[in-house]
Write an enzyme that holds these catalytic residues in place. Structure first.
Site, PDB file in Angstrom:
ATOM      1  N   SER A 514       0.881  -1.378  -0.147  1.00  0.00           N
ATOM      2  CA  SER A 514       0.096   0.100   0.088  1.00  0.00           C
ATOM      3  C   SER A 514       0.996   1.142   0.152  1.00  0.00           C
ATOM      4  O   SER A 514       0.316   2.372   0.377  1.00  0.00           O
ATOM      5  CB  SER A 514      -0.781  -0.213   1.233  1.00  0.00           C
ATOM      6  N   HIS A 515       2.131   1.162  -0.404  1.00  0.00           N
ATOM      7  CA  HIS A 515       3.127   2.148  -0.540  1.00  0.00           C
ATOM      8  C   HIS A 515       2.849   3.133  -1.643  1.00  0.00           C
ATOM      9  O   HIS A 515       3.838   3.121  -2.563  1.00  0.00           O
ATOM     10  CB  HIS A 515       4.495   1.640  -0.147  1.00  0.00           C
ATOM     11  N   VAL A 516       1.947   3.606  -1.942  1.00  0.00           N
ATOM     12  CA  VAL A 516       1.406   4.745  -2.840  1.00  0.00           C
ATOM     13  C   VAL A 516       2.065   6.049  -2.550  1.00  0.00           C
ATOM     14  O   VAL A 516       1.507   6.435  -1.485  1.00  0.00           O
ATOM     15  CB  VAL A 516       0.244   4.602  -3.358  1.00  0.00           C
TER      16      VAL A 516
END
Lengths: 588, 251
Positions: A514-516
């Protein structure tokens, strides 16, 4: 029409890590603060129970804690020649909802970015030459440096109770910690977690090969810990229901276990939940934010005037709010003008699976952030001369808990059903492990965020559109670091390994991380950044946009430690600089 | 006890007014959520958000017709066949699990973004079908039985195990094109839901007697491995336990 409410000193949008930290700091500085959250009020005592949180179907398969795509989602495409389509079910990433945000169901891995990262472009040009950075990359400096960031990393780790072992204190290097980290002013608040079998085996082999393994820094506390806000956490029990779950044991740090229990009891704060912000309002020339407009669960619109507006939602919503509020100039990939939506980046996730015959890893014992890692092949820790790429990854074994709907590794060639499937599933469940390599993702002029022309959310607003694919740089890097990882895997002598370097095109279906990041990045130059080093929006001095949206590119580390540090940095900017000259850009 | 946990009322709105507002339709009249203003000590009832009542496995089919149920049972019996490792997916309750899931929020895609236009994209853009899980089963099971009647003169459930295995293999490999629904859209959801039913907590109607957990050596809903985390490469001998406990807990 929105009903106008009495003004407040500051309004904070989003009550995850960033919003909760800033709100707490501003309240302690004497400001009256309203927090606005699109999801529910979450509280460990009512939401997460030891007897029922161990429910894989509910939390991991049906994604109970995550934002429902019916409420809001994104559209995606790999390049501008495609039509972006909506992500109808979360795959590649897992945005959160409610107080705590994605920080409730996160894994807890809490790295600090290394000193070089904050001046990455300058660093690479100094080391490899002024023309060394390929055209396809839009790497840039952050406009800040390690000395400015370190105190805020320290503040965040103390709030979270982060467990780990220092490898580099200002007083000197420490054996057993990460030798590549920047010099720390203090050790981790709690000692490292004890290790299950698979990370232990990995670390032994890595050490034999001359690498320097260290316990993965983890905001799962290893012993009872009371943080500076007076909130007490309990030691992690390795239950294995961690990533994608809320913690019932007050062991995994999140805004709801470390900040909000103290903040909500303070007089100058109130939280409005199930209230979704529609836009930031500005005065006629757009130079001052006047507040926000939000819609409550009954569909009524409210205008909340505020002297200071802080947007601290997830990366996607930070950028969408700026686009829908016409803050800054929308990025145009053809002219490369505009900064809102620019430099969107992700993470390049690679892995190597190891199938053994003679091991029992008890893979159900685990936690999102228990494990051992090495950093020899991360970022610029190795010489990139002649390699044809920049960047690298954090190589590590972190057994998150093998819950059986999702964690049923079988060797290639195994059918997906029937008796042969079942036999292979049973034979490999306990004796398989994997090594991950969470690698950097370097921004490119072709990767950006914009408003979708077709798809709209339930309130009629355009969805955010992601245009993204892995660059050649990152694909070459993925091959290299995965081969280095596979060398360690082979040395561990399994029956079979399966190496999975990330390959293109970016696929929205399988979970990657989820490392946007990026889309509203920080920097010293208003031509290439949206906010200054205090997360203050260029030309709108009373508006601060905080989160991973500010990362100009993404190193080979998980982002949350830096999101927490930036939240403290923004609060410091507001309290110690902005309030002395309200209405002006901070110039120090 | 603080009583500050009242309804969103920056302007004096009460909970009753919120509930009575016709504007609630904007978000969905069926939505149970309410805007709240939270101050002071949050008010909560213990476990108020934790009620997941076990499904009633004896209650009869909630979504499937009897014919559909027979077809699903004939499928899950082959996807997870009885052998020396476990009972079949049918005996483990996978069809009951799927039926109850389809009868709930999952079945209608209530939580998913289901606005059009629906159009085919690249594989990387993921599932773009406009069909809810309920519709996928209704159309897919009907189309499968139509195919079986045309080709074999019998419904799927009436075919031999070998014939059913062959048909499922053909569906998986798209060697059969079903009418009314994309073959893979149907096959993939059935395979996914069958595995969910076999491996999920028995609370949801499948995984009878924790059969899959015993088979794997997965201990289930345990919460504390502090005494075991450093016991490496050792069979710890755990009997599984579910959220609802274990049969041997009963006297």
């Amino acid at each position: 029409m929105a009903t106008k409410l009495p003004p407040t000193d500051a309004v904070v949008v989003g009550l995850g890590w960033a919003g909760a930290i800033i709100a707490n700091e501003l309240v302690d500085a004497g400001l009256k603060v309203v927090g606005v959250e699109r999801g529910p009020w979450r509280d460990t005592a009512k939401d997460f129970n030891i007897a029922s949180v161990t429910d894989e179907l509910r939390y991991s398969q049906r994604q109970e804690l995550m934002l429902r795509t019916a409420q809001n989602t994104i559209t995606m495409r790999n390049n501008p020649s495609q039509t972006a389509l909506p992500m109808r079910k979360w795959g590649s990433f897992h945005p959160g909802n409610g107080t705590g945000g994605a920080g409730n169901h996160w894994a807890g891995i809490t790295f600090r970015f290394q000193p070089e990262e904050f001046r990455l472009r300058s660093h690479l040009e100094e080391r490899y030459g002024a023309d060394s950075i390929p055209e396809e990359l839009s790497l840039q400096d952050w406009g800040t440096d390690w000395s400015e960031m370190e105190p805020f990393y320290d503040a965040f780790e103390k709030i979270a109770g982060t467990s780990g072992r220092a490898g580099n204190l200002v007083s000197g290097k420490q054996a057993g910690g990460n030798p590549f980290e920047g010099a720390r002013s203090s050790d981790y608040p709690t000692p490292p977690l004890r290790q299950p079998y698979s990370p232990t085996l990995f670390a032994e082999t890595a050490r034999e090969m001359g690498y320097q393994p260290f316990p993965v820094p983890s905001s799962l506390v290893s012993e009872t810990y009371t943080n500076p806000l007076g909130v007490t956490m309990g030691p992690c029990t390795f239950c294995g229901f961690c990533t994608n779950y809320g913690c019932a044991n007050y062991s995994k740090a999140s805004a709801i276990t470390t900040v909000l229990p103290a903040l909500i009891r303070k007089n100058n704060f109130e939280a409005r939940t199930h209230c979704e912000v529609l836009r930031v309002t500005t005065d006629s020339d757009g130079r001052r934010a006047t507040g926000i407009v939000y819609v409550d669960s009954a569909g009524r619109q409210w205008e909340q005037p505020a002297e200071i507006v802080v947007i601290a939602a997830f990366t996607f919503e930070n950028v969408r709010l700026m686009l829908t509020s016409n803050i800054g100039e929308a990025y145009d990939p053809t002219t490369r003008r505009g900064t809102t939506g620019r430099n969107y980046a992700y993470q390049t996730a690679n892995s190597v699976q190891l199938f053994f015959d003679d091991k029992n890893f008890n893979p159900f014992i685990g936690a999102g952030a228990v494990g051992m890692g090495i950093d020899e092949f991360n970022n610029d820790n190795f010489d990139h001369s002649g390699l044809g790429f920049f960047g690298g990854g954090s190589t590590r074994v972190t057994p998150i808990g093998a819950t059986p709907i999702q964690a049923r590794p079988t060797p290639p060639g195994t059918p997906r059903w029937g008796s042969r499937w079942k036999r292979a599933t049973v034979d490999n469940y306990a004796s398989t492990m994997s090594i991950g390599c969470e690698a950097s993702n370097y921004s490119s002029p072709n990767n950006y965020l914009s408003l979708d022309p077709t798809y709209r959310d339930r309130l009629g607003r355009p969805l955010l559109r992601i245009t993204f694919d892995f660059t050649d740089n990152d694909l070459r890097m993925a091959q290299y670091v995965t081969e280095k990882t596979a060398e360690i895997a082979r040395r561990m002598n399994p029956r079979e390994i399966v190496a999975s370097p990330r390959i293109g095109p970016w696929d929205g279906r399988p979970y990657q991380s989820s490392h946007v990041v990026g889309g509203f990045v920080m920097g010293a130059d208003p031509g290439t950044s949206s906010v200054n080093k205090y997360l203050q929006v260029w030309d709108v001095p009373n508006l601060f946009v905080v989160g991973a949206s500010a990362f100009p590119q993404n190193p080979g580390y998980n982002p949350t430690g830096t999101v927490g540090a930036l939240a403290f940095k923004a609060a410091d900017g507001i309290i110690n600089h902005y309030l002395r000259s309200p209405g002006e850009m901070i110039s120090t | 006890m603080s009583k500050k946990n009242d309804t969103a009322k920056p302007s004096g709105l009460t909970r009753r007014e919120l509930l009575g507002s016709s504007a609630a339709l904007l978000i969905g009249a069926s939505s149970p959520v309410q805007a709240l203003t939270v101050r002071g000590t949050p008010e909560w009832k213990p476990l108020s958000n934790n009620a997941v009542p076990p499904v009633d496995t004896d209650a009869g089919w909630q979504f499937f017709t009897d014919d559909e149920a027979a077809t699903v049972e004939a499928i899950v019996e082959r996807l997870i066949p009885a052998d020396d490792l476990s009972m079949s997916g049918k005996d483990a309750g996978c069809a009951v699990f799927i039926d109850r899931q389809l009868a709930g929020a999952y079945g209608g895609s209530e939580r998913l973004y289901m606005h059009g236009p629906f159009q085919d994209g690249t594989p990387e853009q993921g599932d773009q079908s406009a069909l809810t899980p309920q519709q996928r089963y209704r159309l897919g099971l009907g189309a499968l039985n139509d195919h079986c009647r045309n080709e074999h003169g019998a419904t799927f459930a009436e075919l031999s195990a070998e014939q059913r295995d062959q048909l499922l293999t053909q569906l998986e490999g798209e060697e059969i094109q079903l009418d009314d629904i994309d073959t893979l859209v149907f096959f993939e959801i059935v395979l996914q839901n069958t595995m969910e039913g076999f491996f999920a907590d028995p609370l949801y109607g499948g995984n009878r007697d924790m059969v899959s957990w015993k088979m794997l050596g997965f201990p289930g809903a345990r919460y504390d491995y502090r005494d075991y985390v450093e016991r490496h490469n050792e069979d710890l001998g755990f009997e599984p336990v579910s959220i609802g406990g274990r049969p041997d807990w009963q006297a």
